[in-house]
Design an enzyme around this catalytic site. Structure first.
Site, PDB file in Angstrom:
ATOM      1  N   ASP A  16      10.173  73.440  28.177  1.00 30.23           N
ATOM      2  CA  ASP A  16      11.337  73.395  29.250  1.00 30.23           C
ATOM      3  C   ASP A  16      11.231  72.754  30.315  1.00 30.23           C
ATOM      4  O   ASP A  16      10.294  73.264  31.062  1.00 30.23           O
ATOM      5  CB  ASP A  16      12.031  74.807  29.245  1.00 30.23           C
ATOM      6  CG  ASP A  16      13.259  74.868  30.077  1.00 30.23           C
ATOM      7  OD1 ASP A  16      14.020  74.135  30.194  1.00 30.23           O
ATOM      8  OD2 ASP A  16      13.755  76.232  30.336  1.00 30.23           O
ATOM      9  N   ASP A 112      16.800  68.481  28.584  1.00 28.70           N
ATOM     10  CA  ASP A 112      15.625  69.047  29.118  1.00 28.70           C
ATOM     11  C   ASP A 112      14.769  69.877  28.503  1.00 28.70           C
ATOM     12  O   ASP A 112      13.915  70.958  28.934  1.00 28.70           O
ATOM     13  CB  ASP A 112      15.754  69.626  30.693  1.00 28.70           C
ATOM     14  CG  ASP A 112      17.029  70.476  30.562  1.00 28.70           C
ATOM     15  OD1 ASP A 112      17.572  70.817  29.587  1.00 28.70           O
ATOM     16  OD2 ASP A 112      16.825  71.492  31.753  1.00 28.70           O
ATOM     17  N   GLU A 113      15.164  70.233  27.350  1.00 32.94           N
ATOM     18  CA  GLU A 113      14.388  71.362  26.419  1.00 32.94           C
ATOM     19  C   GLU A 113      14.422  71.196  25.031  1.00 32.94           C
ATOM     20  O   GLU A 113      15.294  70.465  24.331  1.00 32.94           O
ATOM     21  CB  GLU A 113      14.872  72.707  26.781  1.00 32.94           C
ATOM     22  CG  GLU A 113      16.412  73.142  26.410  1.00 32.94           C
ATOM     23  CD  GLU A 113      16.628  74.599  26.527  1.00 32.94           C
ATOM     24  OE1 GLU A 113      15.734  75.459  26.272  1.00 32.94           O
ATOM     25  OE2 GLU A 113      17.556  74.734  26.842  1.00 32.94           O
TER      26      GLU A 113
END
Length: 368
Positions: A16, A112-113
């Site tokens: 993350d 983003d993860e």
């Protein structure tokens, strides 16, 4: 002769990025560094929502999915900037390339993860902890950004673990520690448990995973419906979901089950507003726009209905999502209803040749 079957424990990493959009902006623009930065809709606009806040802004209580006007009240010194999705996508692709050096089993959740299954890694490193360290270091060296990682034997624990030592953290929960970790986990930290569900659990005296574990499967299903089976398994460390490399997002939504039945239009509309903000933030985070709004209603007698509205253009703002959901609700004649759950979903992401959103005087909706 019986065949011996040996079940290999999975090695799952959840990566993350730390305050991703804001960190990219602070990296690219030195004047933003060390200052409270909010990426998202501007507070002077209508329906502006926080996509990401820097850690400096988070100290004031600014959070993702929060209306930008509220963020400004909490942090008057905040700097607001609009998202640069083309840049974030470019950075995200570089991060994905780093992941691909170690495994092809990558399940992106957003820009983003992502989950990574490194049970068998391309470099024959063997240690999921070492792989996570190398990925974090590569992101830092090549992109000048930080990421946090959770490492464990299943997706649930890895995701929870990645949030424990942010920013720039790495948390490993080994096989022998999984059950005790979950038993000591506060219910509000359970991935998928929202505020209302957490409040309901606490009123029942359920404050940790260990408290949930005392309930039978039937008891927990009685109180929490289908999600009860998930909770029952999770508190025992059971999560057999595989990392799915080619998952396609077909809808984005949010819903909330209320601690008491909603009986007035004012209450229902107020709850829809909160849900619409969350949905819009998820759209922003996943860089998606949809054409169809679906409202989900569950009544106190467990009867459930859905109503949908399609547009001739893509939606990208909280106001339109909210107003559409409220119109759909009004069309169900809710005055004499007792509503237990409301949800909003956006779908229909990939129809070609859709015109840009018209001005308010040119709105064109399909009939209800």
């Amino acid at each position: 002769m019986e065949e011996n079957v040996i079940q290999t424990r999975r090695k799952i990493i959840h990566i993350d990025m730390d305050a991703f959009y804001a960190s990219v902006e602070q990296r690219d623009f030195p004047e933003y560094r060390g200052k409270p930065l909010v990426v998202g809709g501007l507070p002077e606009g209508r329906g502006g929502v926080v996509a990401t806040a820097s850690y400096e802004a988070r100290k004031f209580g600014v959070r993702s999915a929060m209306p930008s006007k509220q963020a400004l009240k909490l942090c008057p010194e905040a700097i607001f900037v609009r998202p640069r999705f083309a840049i974030y996508k470019e950075v995200s692709q570089h991060i994905r390339e780093i992941f691909g050096r170690y495994t092809d089993l990558i399940e992106p959740l957003s820009l983003d993860e992502a989950y990574l299954d490194v049970t068998e890694d391309k470099m024959n490193i063997g240690s999921a902890i070492d792989i996570a360290k190398q990925i974090k270091q590569a992101i830092k060296d090549e992109l000048n950004l930080t990421a946090s990682a959770g490492v464990s034997v299943n997706k649930f624990v890895a995701k929870v673990a990645s949030d424990l030592q942010k920013p720039d953290g790495l948390t490993f929960i080994g096989p022998s520690a999984v059950e005790s970790f979950i038993e000591n986990l506060p219910v509000e930290k359970f991935y998928g448990v929202g505020r209302v569900t957490a409040d309901k659990m606490k009123r029942m005296g359920l404050h940790t995973g260990a408290d949930l574990k005392r309930l039978t499967e039937e008891e927990i299903k009685h109180h929490f419906g289908k999600a009860g089976t998930f909770y029952y398994q999770i508190v025992r460390g059971i999560d057999n979901r595989e990392v799915q490399p080619h998952r396609e997002t077909k809808s984005v939504g949010a819903e909330d089950t209320f601690a008491y039945d909603l009986t007035t239009i004012e209450e229902m509309n107020a709850e829809l507003e909160k849900i619409a903000v969350v949905v819009n933030n998820r759209l922003v985070k996943n860089q998606l726009k949809g054409r169809t709004v679906t409202l989900k209603i569950k009544y106190n007698d467990f009867r459930q209905v859905t109503r949908s509205q399609s547009f001739t253009y893509f939606l990208d703002d909280t106001d339109t999502i909210l107003s559409t959901a409220q119109k759909l609700l009004a069309a169900t004649d809710p005055e004499n209803s007792r509503i237990r759950l409301l949800g909003i979903t956006l779908s229909n992401f990939t129809l070609p040749e859709i015109p840009a959103k018209p001005t308010s005087s040119q709105l064109s909706l399909f009939n209800l």
